[in-house]
Scaffold this motif. Structure first.
Motif, PDB file in Angstrom:
ATOM      1  N   SER A  88       0.830  -1.216   0.000  1.00  0.00           N
ATOM      2  CA  SER A  88       0.000   0.000   0.000  1.00  0.00           C
ATOM      3  C   SER A  88       0.860   1.260   0.000  1.00  0.00           C
ATOM      4  N   PHE A  89       2.176   1.097   0.138  1.00  0.00           N
ATOM      5  CA  PHE A  89       3.053   2.274   0.074  1.00  0.00           C
ATOM      6  C   PHE A  89       3.194   2.719  -1.385  1.00  0.00           C
ATOM      7  N   PRO A  90       3.576   3.983  -1.595  1.00  0.00           N
ATOM      8  CA  PRO A  90       3.643   4.510  -2.965  1.00  0.00           C
ATOM      9  C   PRO A  90       4.680   3.794  -3.837  1.00  0.00           C
ATOM     10  N   LEU A  91       4.260   3.473  -5.039  1.00  0.00           N
ATOM     11  CA  LEU A  91       5.157   2.925  -6.055  1.00  0.00           C
ATOM     12  C   LEU A  91       5.279   3.963  -7.165  1.00  0.00           C
ATOM     13  N   PHE A  92       6.460   4.062  -7.721  1.00  0.00           N
ATOM     14  CA  PHE A  92       6.730   5.046  -8.751  1.00  0.00           C
ATOM     15  C   PHE A  92       6.962   4.345 -10.085  1.00  0.00           C
ATOM     16  N   LYS A  93       7.046   5.137 -11.122  1.00  0.00           N
ATOM     17  CA  LYS A  93       7.273   4.635 -12.472  1.00  0.00           C
ATOM     18  C   LYS A  93       8.621   3.906 -12.506  1.00  0.00           C
ATOM     19  N   LYS A  94       8.667   2.845 -13.302  1.00  0.00           N
ATOM     20  CA  LYS A  94       9.913   2.101 -13.459  1.00  0.00           C
ATOM     21  C   LYS A  94      11.030   3.081 -13.821  1.00  0.00           C
ATOM     22  N   THR A  95      12.176   2.915 -13.183  1.00  0.00           N
ATOM     23  CA  THR A  95      13.231   3.914 -13.333  1.00  0.00           C
ATOM     24  C   THR A  95      14.605   3.268 -13.457  1.00  0.00           C
ATOM     25  N   LEU A  96      15.564   4.053 -13.906  1.00  0.00           N
ATOM     26  CA  LEU A  96      16.963   3.628 -13.954  1.00  0.00           C
ATOM     27  C   LEU A  96      17.681   4.221 -12.743  1.00  0.00           C
ATOM     28  N   VAL A  97      18.506   3.411 -12.090  1.00  0.00           N
ATOM     29  CA  VAL A  97      19.229   3.897 -10.907  1.00  0.00           C
ATOM     30  C   VAL A  97      20.725   4.068 -11.146  1.00  0.00           C
ATOM     31  N   ASN A  98      21.218   3.520 -12.244  1.00  0.00           N
ATOM     32  CA  ASN A  98      22.629   3.652 -12.613  1.00  0.00           C
ATOM     33  C   ASN A  98      22.730   4.092 -14.065  1.00  0.00           C
ATOM     34  N   GLY A  99      23.900   4.605 -14.417  1.00  0.00           N
ATOM     35  CA  GLY A  99      24.166   4.924 -15.816  1.00  0.00           C
ATOM     36  C   GLY A  99      23.830   6.350 -16.197  1.00  0.00           C
ATOM     37  N   ASP A 101      21.483   7.676 -17.949  1.00  0.00           N
ATOM     38  CA  ASP A 101      20.085   8.117 -17.846  1.00  0.00           C
ATOM     39  C   ASP A 101      19.466   7.838 -16.481  1.00  0.00           C
ATOM     40  N   ALA A 102      20.304   7.656 -15.470  1.00  0.00           N
ATOM     41  CA  ALA A 102      19.790   7.349 -14.129  1.00  0.00           C
ATOM     42  C   ALA A 102      18.903   8.482 -13.614  1.00  0.00           C
ATOM     43  N   ASN A 103      17.894   8.099 -12.864  1.00  0.00           N
ATOM     44  CA  ASN A 103      16.994   9.047 -12.219  1.00  0.00           C
ATOM     45  C   ASN A 103      17.828   9.992 -11.331  1.00  0.00           C
ATOM     46  N   PRO A 104      17.692  11.308 -11.493  1.00  0.00           N
ATOM     47  CA  PRO A 104      18.467  12.260 -10.693  1.00  0.00           C
ATOM     48  C   PRO A 104      18.281  12.075  -9.180  1.00  0.00           C
ATOM     49  N   LEU A 105      17.116  11.611  -8.766  1.00  0.00           N
ATOM     50  CA  LEU A 105      16.918  11.335  -7.342  1.00  0.00           C
ATOM     51  C   LEU A 105      17.914  10.278  -6.867  1.00  0.00           C
ATOM     52  N   PHE A 106      18.083   9.212  -7.643  1.00  0.00           N
ATOM     53  CA  PHE A 106      19.027   8.161  -7.246  1.00  0.00           C
ATOM     54  C   PHE A 106      20.471   8.633  -7.343  1.00  0.00           C
ATOM     55  N   GLU A 107      20.752   9.535  -8.276  1.00  0.00           N
ATOM     56  CA  GLU A 107      22.093  10.120  -8.333  1.00  0.00           C
ATOM     57  C   GLU A 107      22.385  10.870  -7.024  1.00  0.00           C
ATOM     58  N   ALA A 108      21.398  11.621  -6.541  1.00  0.00           N
ATOM     59  CA  ALA A 108      21.560  12.368  -5.285  1.00  0.00           C
ATOM     60  C   ALA A 108      21.695  11.417  -4.099  1.00  0.00           C
ATOM     61  N   LEU A 109      20.883  10.378  -4.058  1.00  0.00           N
ATOM     62  CA  LEU A 109      20.960   9.407  -2.963  1.00  0.00           C
ATOM     63  C   LEU A 109      22.338   8.745  -2.924  1.00  0.00           C
ATOM     64  N   LYS A 110      22.841   8.333  -4.082  1.00  0.00           N
ATOM     65  CA  LYS A 110      24.148   7.657  -4.160  1.00  0.00           C
ATOM     66  C   LYS A 110      25.280   8.606  -3.764  1.00  0.00           C
ATOM     67  N   GLU A 111      25.149   9.860  -4.132  1.00  0.00           N
ATOM     68  CA  GLU A 111      26.163  10.866  -3.797  1.00  0.00           C
ATOM     69  C   GLU A 111      26.235  11.075  -2.285  1.00  0.00           C
ATOM     70  N   GLN A 112      25.069  11.155  -1.651  1.00  0.00           N
ATOM     71  CA  GLN A 112      25.017  11.442  -0.213  1.00  0.00           C
ATOM     72  C   GLN A 112      25.249  10.218   0.659  1.00  0.00           C
ATOM     73  N   ALA A 113      25.018   9.027   0.117  1.00  0.00           N
ATOM     74  CA  ALA A 113      25.233   7.796   0.884  1.00  0.00           C
ATOM     75  C   ALA A 113      25.908   6.760  -0.017  1.00  0.00           C
ATOM     76  N   PRO A 114      27.225   6.927  -0.212  1.00  0.00           N
ATOM     77  CA  PRO A 114      27.934   5.973  -1.068  1.00  0.00           C
ATOM     78  C   PRO A 114      27.919   4.569  -0.445  1.00  0.00           C
ATOM     79  N   GLY A 115      28.162   3.601  -1.293  1.00  0.00           N
ATOM     80  CA  GLY A 115      28.197   2.217  -0.832  1.00  0.00           C
ATOM     81  C   GLY A 115      29.543   1.842  -0.260  1.00  0.00           C
TER      82      GLY A 115
END
Length: 161
Positions: A88-99, A101-115
């Motif tokens: 029941s939690f929100p689902l978003f449109k299928k997205t790219l997380v790497n590369g 054309d990666a979704n800018p949101l995931f680019e920001a997340l990866k930048e702020q919390a590297p692996g």
């Protein structure tokens, strides 16, 4: 760009930003329906139901970049999640997380919390990012970390009743 300003598209096609989640603790996850970690949908839904009224939002971003484990349409994904895991939690449109054309949101997340070892790249489905109520990316969790193991970190960030 502030995290909340990132444009996102719900799986219904509605364009929005994360602004509506300002002031909430966020658990942002790249998901997939045909992955060994897919049963984590159940744990994510459990956390969501338990803490949504206390200020938690779980945000699912289906992704087909890892082993073609999210082949369906946005409608197929929503139906699968609802029928199999009661999501029941929100689902978003299928997205790219790497590369490129990666979704800018995931680019920001990866930048702020590297692996591990400072790597930015997301390695697989069900990588989870915990965001504080003031929009700071606190931590990245590997796909192998079950949602229940994150609960103690979430609770620390929620307002005390």
């Amino acid at each position: 760009m502030e995290l909340y300003a990132h444009p996102v598209t719900l799986n219904t096609g509605e364009q929005t930003t994360l602004e509506q989640y300002k002031g909430k603790v966020l658990l942002i996850v790249n998901t997939a329906s045909k992955c060994g970690f897919t049963p984590q949908y159940e744990g994510l839904e459990t956390l969501y139901k338990k803490y949504k009224d206390k200020g938690l939002e779980v945000l699912g971003f289906p992704c087909d970049q890892f082993g073609h484990q999210e082949p369906g349409s946005d409608d197929d994904i929503a139906q699968f999640c609802s029928l199999n895991f009661g999501v029941s939690f929100p689902l978003f449109k299928k997205t790219l997380v790497n590369g490129h054309d990666a979704n800018p949101l995931f680019e920001a997340l990866k930048e702020q919390a590297p692996g591990l070892l400072g790597t930015k790249r997301i390695k697989w489905n069900f990588t989870k990012f915990l965001v504080t109520s003031d929009g700071k990316v606190l931590k990245r969790y590997a796909p192998t970390i079950k949602p229940s193991a994150i609960e103690k970190d979430i609770v620390k960030l929620l307002p005390v009743e």
